[in-house]
Design a protein around this motif. Structure first.
Motif, mmCIF file in Angstrom:
data_model
loop_
_atom_site.group_PDB
_atom_site.id
_atom_site.type_symbol
_atom_site.label_atom_id
_atom_site.label_comp_id
_atom_site.label_asym_id
_atom_site.label_seq_id
_atom_site.Cartn_x
_atom_site.Cartn_y
_atom_site.Cartn_z
ATOM 1 N N HIS A 1 0.832 -1.205 0.000
ATOM 2 C CA HIS A 1 0.000 0.000 0.000
ATOM 3 C C HIS A 1 0.871 1.263 0.000
ATOM 4 O O HIS A 1 0.610 2.219 -0.749
ATOM 5 N N ILE A 2 1.895 1.254 0.835
ATOM 6 C CA ILE A 2 2.758 2.430 0.955
ATOM 7 C C ILE A 2 3.508 2.680 -0.348
ATOM 8 O O ILE A 2 3.597 3.829 -0.830
ATOM 9 N N ALA A 3 4.045 1.624 -0.940
ATOM 10 C CA ALA A 3 4.797 1.785 -2.193
ATOM 11 C C ALA A 3 3.913 2.337 -3.303
ATOM 12 O O ALA A 3 4.318 3.245 -4.052
ATOM 13 N N ASP A 4 2.705 1.807 -3.430
ATOM 14 C CA ASP A 4 1.799 2.273 -4.478
ATOM 15 C C ASP A 4 1.408 3.741 -4.265
ATOM 16 O O ASP A 4 1.367 4.534 -5.217
ATOM 17 N N LYS A 5 1.127 4.106 -3.025
ATOM 18 C CA LYS A 5 0.694 5.475 -2.755
ATOM 19 C C LYS A 5 1.835 6.468 -2.969
ATOM 20 O O LYS A 5 1.634 7.551 -3.533
ATOM 21 N N LEU A 6 3.052 6.123 -2.549
ATOM 22 C CA LEU A 6 4.182 7.028 -2.751
ATOM 23 C C LEU A 6 4.503 7.187 -4.233
ATOM 24 O O LEU A 6 4.911 8.264 -4.681
ATOM 25 N N THR A 7 4.302 6.128 -5.005
ATOM 26 C CA THR A 7 4.496 6.238 -6.450
ATOM 27 C C THR A 7 3.460 7.186 -7.053
ATOM 28 O O THR A 7 3.784 8.029 -7.910
ATOM 29 N N ALA A 8 2.219 7.085 -6.594
ATOM 30 C CA ALA A 8 1.171 7.977 -7.093
ATOM 31 C C ALA A 8 1.449 9.427 -6.697
ATOM 32 O O ALA A 8 1.093 10.353 -7.432
ATOM 33 N N TRP A 9 2.079 9.640 -5.557
ATOM 34 C CA TRP A 9 2.404 10.992 -5.102
ATOM 35 C C TRP A 9 3.725 11.505 -5.670
ATOM 36 O O TRP A 9 4.110 12.646 -5.418
ATOM 37 N N GLY A 10 4.425 10.689 -6.439
ATOM 38 C CA GLY A 10 5.707 11.104 -6.991
ATOM 39 C C GLY A 10 6.831 11.126 -5.968
ATOM 40 O O GLY A 10 7.784 11.900 -6.103
ATOM 41 N N LEU A 11 6.746 10.261 -4.958
ATOM 42 C CA LEU A 11 7.757 10.208 -3.890
ATOM 43 C C LEU A 11 8.402 8.832 -3.836
ATOM 44 O O LEU A 11 8.596 8.243 -2.767
ATOM 45 N N THR A 12 8.777 8.333 -4.987
ATOM 46 C CA THR A 12 9.340 6.986 -5.055
ATOM 47 C C THR A 12 10.632 6.872 -4.258
ATOM 48 O O THR A 12 10.913 5.823 -3.646
ATOM 49 N N ASP A 13 11.439 7.925 -4.227
ATOM 50 C CA ASP A 13 12.713 7.871 -3.502
ATOM 51 C C ASP A 13 12.520 7.662 -2.007
ATOM 52 O O ASP A 13 13.425 7.151 -1.330
ATOM 53 N N ALA A 14 11.357 8.062 -1.480
ATOM 54 C CA ALA A 14 11.117 7.915 -0.043
ATOM 55 C C ALA A 14 10.546 6.549 0.318
ATOM 56 O O ALA A 14 10.350 6.273 1.510
ATOM 57 N N ALA A 15 10.271 5.702 -0.668
ATOM 58 C CA ALA A 15 9.606 4.426 -0.397
ATOM 59 C C ALA A 15 10.403 3.495 0.515
ATOM 60 O O ALA A 15 9.830 2.926 1.453
ATOM 61 N N PRO A 16 11.711 3.266 0.299
ATOM 62 C CA PRO A 16 12.429 2.311 1.167
ATOM 63 C C PRO A 16 12.353 2.663 2.651
ATOM 64 O O PRO A 16 12.052 1.805 3.480
ATOM 65 N N THR A 17 12.640 3.920 2.991
ATOM 66 C CA THR A 17 12.595 4.324 4.399
ATOM 67 C C THR A 17 11.186 4.236 4.953
ATOM 68 O O THR A 17 10.961 3.724 6.060
ATOM 69 N N THR A 18 10.197 4.723 4.196
ATOM 70 C CA THR A 18 8.819 4.717 4.677
ATOM 71 C C THR A 18 8.301 3.296 4.842
ATOM 72 O O THR A 18 7.618 2.981 5.831
ATOM 73 N N GLU A 19 8.620 2.413 3.914
ATOM 74 C CA GLU A 19 8.180 1.013 4.029
ATOM 75 C C GLU A 19 8.762 0.349 5.259
ATOM 76 O O GLU A 19 8.078 -0.421 5.959
ATOM 77 N N LEU A 20 10.037 0.636 5.559
ATOM 78 C CA LEU A 20 10.662 0.025 6.727
ATOM 79 C C LEU A 20 10.032 0.538 8.024
ATOM 80 O O LEU A 20 9.785 -0.231 8.962
ATOM 81 N N ILE A 21 9.756 1.845 8.083
ATOM 82 C CA ILE A 21 9.095 2.398 9.265
ATOM 83 C C ILE A 21 7.720 1.767 9.455
ATOM 84 O O ILE A 21 7.350 1.349 10.568
ATOM 85 N N VAL A 22 6.938 1.686 8.372
ATOM 86 C CA VAL A 22 5.604 1.108 8.454
ATOM 87 C C VAL A 22 5.671 -0.361 8.854
ATOM 88 O O VAL A 22 4.856 -0.846 9.667
ATOM 89 N N SER A 23 6.627 -1.095 8.322
ATOM 90 C CA SER A 23 6.760 -2.519 8.671
ATOM 91 C C SER A 23 6.966 -2.693 10.171
ATOM 92 O O SER A 23 6.330 -3.556 10.800
ATOM 93 N N GLU A 24 7.829 -1.897 10.753
ATOM 94 C CA GLU A 24 8.112 -2.021 12.186
ATOM 95 C C GLU A 24 6.899 -1.612 13.015
ATOM 96 O O GLU A 24 6.584 -2.264 14.017
ATOM 97 N N LEU A 25 6.219 -0.541 12.620
ATOM 98 C CA LEU A 25 5.062 -0.091 13.401
ATOM 99 C C LEU A 25 3.905 -1.082 13.309
ATOM 100 O O LEU A 25 3.241 -1.369 14.319
ATOM 101 N N VAL A 26 3.631 -1.621 12.115
ATOM 102 C CA VAL A 26 2.543 -2.584 11.955
ATOM 103 C C VAL A 26 2.873 -3.880 12.688
ATOM 104 O O VAL A 26 2.009 -4.478 13.360
ATOM 105 N N THR A 27 4.116 -4.330 12.587
ATOM 106 C CA THR A 27 4.528 -5.549 13.299
ATOM 107 C C THR A 27 4.359 -5.380 14.799
ATOM 108 O O THR A 27 3.887 -6.283 15.498
ATOM 109 N N ASN A 28 4.742 -4.221 15.315
ATOM 110 C CA ASN A 28 4.595 -3.955 16.751
ATOM 111 C C ASN A 28 3.130 -3.991 17.173
ATOM 112 O O ASN A 28 2.781 -4.515 18.237
ATOM 113 N N ALA A 29 2.239 -3.435 16.332
ATOM 114 C CA ALA A 29 0.807 -3.437 16.661
ATOM 115 C C ALA A 29 0.232 -4.842 16.637
ATOM 116 O O ALA A 29 -0.589 -5.208 17.489
ATOM 117 N N ILE A 30 0.645 -5.667 15.660
ATOM 118 C CA ILE A 30 0.113 -7.028 15.555
ATOM 119 C C ILE A 30 0.586 -7.887 16.729
ATOM 120 O O ILE A 30 -0.170 -8.698 17.278
#
Length: 507
Positions: A397-426
């Motif tokens: 979801h994050i990768a697709d949305k950042l691509t639509a917003w033209g922020l592809t360069d920020a995808a690796p960092t944002t995906e890693l942050i989201v992965s850790e936060l979602v994993t912590n919640a689960i």
């Protein structure tokens, strides 16, 4: 005393002008005795000298008086002067008067340098009438408030437009103080504050309470919880330095532009008013509560929807004789004033202030807020199941949305942050789990909300530990991160600025 001084000064100026006109006539008559036309240096030099030395108004009076005296003298008092001679003298004085005008204009240009003009046109920290129609970088002249009304210096978050005015009334000095504030919060939200203090040392107490509100807001407390802690702060100030007669009222509201919802709680403060985009004016049904320091009961909060372009008015209103709030007639007078359309936010704020000042001995402060909402181009939300497989879906979801917003360069960092936060919640929380991504003011904010009230804490995992590194990784990748609680659980958020990624090797 001031009127007598001005009258005496004007009398002296009139007497000096009469003396000058008499001297001018005498000199011109002597210079042109017997019908001979001679150049009168007096009537030519004086207007130019006055233009160079005196204020514009006085130099114009002298120039016009000299020209009128010359015409009268050569037209009526001196006989035998040829038409050509008369024309020469009058033309010379006219040219002298014109030269004086040029000198006045040049002097004004020199006195009002570009730097001064820029300072004069620098706008106050609130939008004035018509400012929304101009370019953001174009300075506009802001009309000064009427006498007795002061403007509050406020931050200007992008999600709202703010104007604050207050008026201090008569009474003993230092017995009352008002303050207005706007506090940027996580997730592009903004905290709105209107407070007042009555009693000895009110100025110092108001300053300390304002600092306390900002500190408590930085912890992301709910409005009713913030007021509870603020009540404890006031109790501590009383015990240390303030007498027990000091009381305070405060309204704290949090506006979320992603959901267009506003949460409000008040302590002894009047109910705010709302003007919706269609022009409907209503008063918010805020639960009544006594001022800070006068109750041990808990405070209650109210949630309302504020559509895009709504106008929220919060205010404080204290009586300088008793130090208590005067709310009886405020609602009707405020509604009547707000029912009349105003050309801009500043005019609406001043209209509300005038309506609340129904007695000259009252002090009033008004904060007018026009709301803006975030759209699908700046915010995205996904509901996630409490399943480890949801981590992969969240990254997609994050990768697709950042691509639509033209922020592809920020995808690796944002995906890693989201992965850790979602994993912590689960692993450590409970459903429902919701992921929200906000692109605002040049930053990306990742928020993961869950149904648990337990707060995570950052720790360093040992070498052979299999977990415990999630928040540590988030803290390394994000510029800011934190946790805020609500009635349904908590939200962990992390903010970073998109750009060339330098953290990809961490993954």
């Amino acid at each position: 005393m001031t009127t007598m001084t001005v009258t005496r000064r004007n009398g002296w100026l009139c007497a000096l002008l009469i003396v000058y006109l008499g001297a001018s006539c005498t000199v011109q008559l002597q210079d042109s005795a017997g019908g001979l036309v001679r150049w009168s240096g007096f009537s030519v030099v004086v207007p130019v000298t006055a233009a160079a030395l005196l204020p514009v108004r006085r130099s114009l009076i002298i120039g016009i008086s000299t020209l009128a005296t010359t015409i009268a003298t050569y037209g009526f008092a001196i006989h035998g002067v040829s038409a050509g001679g008369r024309t020469v003298v009058i033309t010379a004085v006219t040219l002298s008067f014109a030269l004086g005008l040029v000198v006045c204009w040049a002097r004004e240009q020199l006195l009002h340098t570009p730097a001064t003009a820029t300072r004069d046109r620098t706008s106050l920290p609130h939008p004035a009438c018509g400012q929304a129609d101009s370019a953001p970088d174009t300075p506009r002249a802001v009309p000064a408030p009427p006498p007795g009304i002061l403007s509050a210096a406020l931050p200007q978050p992008a999600v709202v437009e703010l104007v604050g005015h207050y008026r201090t009334g008569s009474g003993r000095l230092g017995m009352r103080a008002h303050w207005l504030d706007a506090i940027p919060l996580s997730g592009a939200r903004v905290g709105l504050v209107a407070g007042a203090v009555a009693g000895p040392g009110a100025d110092a107490t108001a300053s300390e309470l304002r600092t306390a509100v900002r500190t408590l807001a930085d912890v992301d407390l709910q409005p009713e919880e913030l007021l509870t802690h603020l009540d404890d702060v006031l109790a501590g100030l009383r015990f240390d330095t303030r007498p027990s007669t000091v009381s305070a009222q405060c309204l704290y509201a949090v506006y979320d532009p992603a959901s267009s919802r506003c949460t409000l709680a008040g302590a002894g403060s009047p109910s705010p008013a709302v003007i919706t985009p269609d022009g409907t004016v209503t008063v918010i049904d805020l639960p009544e509560s006594p001022p800070l320091g006068h109750t041990d009961l808990t405070f209650e909060a109210t949630e309302i929807d504020l559509p895009e372009g709504s106008l929220l008015l919060v205010y404080t209103h204290t009586d300088t004789n008793t130090g208590t709030s005067a709310h009886e007639a405020d609602g009707e007078e405020l509604l009547s004033a707000l029912a009349r359309p105003q050309p801009c936010l500043d005019a609406t704020c001043r209209s509300a202030l005038d309506a609340l000042l129904h007695a000259p001995h009252n002090q009033v402060s008004v904060l007018a807020v026009r709301t803006h909402a975030l759209d699908t181009h700046t915010v995205a939300t996904w509901d996630l199941p409490a399943d480890p497989a949801a981590v992969s879906h969240a990254r997609t979801h994050i990768a697709d949305k950042l691509t639509a917003w033209g922020l592809t360069d920020a995808a690796p960092t944002t995906e890693l942050i989201v992965s850790e936060l979602v994993t912590n919640a689960i692993r450590h929380a409970q459903p429902p789990i919701q992921l929200r991504l906000i692109h605002h003011a040049g930053s990306l904010v990742c928020e993961v909300a869950d149904g648990s009230s337990t707060s995570p804490h950052l720790r360093r995992a040992r070498t052979f530990d299999e977990n415990g590194r999630g928040l540590f990784i988030v803290a390394q990748l994000a510029e800011r991160w934190g946790t805020r609680h609500n009635h349904h659980g908590k939200t962990i958020w992390a903010e970073h600025t998109p750009g060339p990624d330098r953290h990809t090797t961490t993954a």
